[in-house]
Design an enzyme around this catalytic site. Sequence first.
Site, short mmCIF file in Angstrom:
data_model
loop_
_atom_site.label_atom_id
_atom_site.label_comp_id
_atom_site.label_asym_id
_atom_site.label_seq_id
_atom_site.Cartn_x
_atom_site.Cartn_y
_atom_site.Cartn_z
N ARG A 144 0.81 -1.23 0.00
CA ARG A 144 0.00 0.00 0.00
C ARG A 144 0.84 1.28 0.00
O ARG A 144 0.44 2.29 0.56
CB ARG A 144 -0.96 0.03 1.21
CG ARG A 144 -1.94 -1.11 1.28
CD ARG A 144 -2.94 -1.10 0.12
NE ARG A 144 -3.70 -2.34 0.14
CZ ARG A 144 -3.35 -3.45 -0.51
NH1 ARG A 144 -2.27 -3.48 -1.26
NH2 ARG A 144 -4.10 -4.53 -0.45
N SER A 186 -10.42 1.97 3.44
CA SER A 186 -9.71 1.67 4.69
C SER A 186 -9.08 2.95 5.24
O SER A 186 -8.37 3.64 4.52
CB SER A 186 -8.61 0.64 4.44
OG SER A 186 -9.18 -0.56 4.02
N GLU A 256 -4.19 5.31 5.98
CA GLU A 256 -4.15 4.99 4.55
C GLU A 256 -4.88 6.11 3.81
O GLU A 256 -4.56 6.45 2.68
CB GLU A 256 -4.84 3.65 4.30
CG GLU A 256 -4.66 3.15 2.88
CD GLU A 256 -5.01 1.70 2.69
OE1 GLU A 256 -5.76 1.41 1.75
OE2 GLU A 256 -4.55 0.85 3.47
#
Length: 261
Positions: A144, A186, A256
């Site tokens: 990520r 998220s 995130e």
Amino acid sequence: MQNSIRTIDFKRYSSIKIGPVLDVLVINEIGDYSEYEIIGRANNLLISPNTNKKFAILGEEFDYIKQEENLLYVGCATTSGKLLTYTRKNDIANLEFLAKLPGNLGGLVKMNAGLKSWEMFNYIHSIKTKDGYIKKEDIEYSYRKTKIDTIVYEVVFNVEYGFSKEMLKEFNKMRDNQPHVPSAGSCFKNPEGDFAGRLIQELGLKGVKKGDMSFSEQHANFLVNYGDGTFEDAIYLINLVKEKVKKQFNIDIKEEIIIYK
């Protein structure tokens, strides 16, 4: 096609339905736009009504899919849905995980988006920036995360054949477990060896509310907006989780979601 200006109301445009009305630059020519933040479809953004950042999106010039032999060239204004449809029609494997993963390719590449162990950089050959093509092996990336600090105009994928309808079904099922109310996906990255959602649940913060903002009852790591959620309420909840996770587990949990104050 030349660059232009577009007025965007982030309360309607962003996936979390929070933010001001701003004039945004629409980029149709490759160049140096280092003073701008590229926002794509604003799927993982939380923008303060008081921000003084300058924002830009890629225009139609960068919305295309071209295949040459075993490489697939995709403009970074192309949506994930459009690319998924193309791979299905042309029996191309490995990108089934794009199912219900919202966004434009530029944003998905920059954050190495995906689902569990499936991620963009598993299948990328190279990317194109203002400095030309950069091979995958010359880019720093991890779960990520990438160290790309410039605009990505095009992404090049390696082509393998054999689109899997079973995998597509599986990914759709996984995504159906996620909340269907406005959110930015998220909220926190999973810390090494653990899950952000589990930590939030363990702290008793699943479903915690501030105004119309809440950590979802359905999926603890989704910060959701039940109507008139504000930037301030969202920040309050994010900070609450960060403080409690640090205190209880001694983990510095990282967002995130991208926040522009």
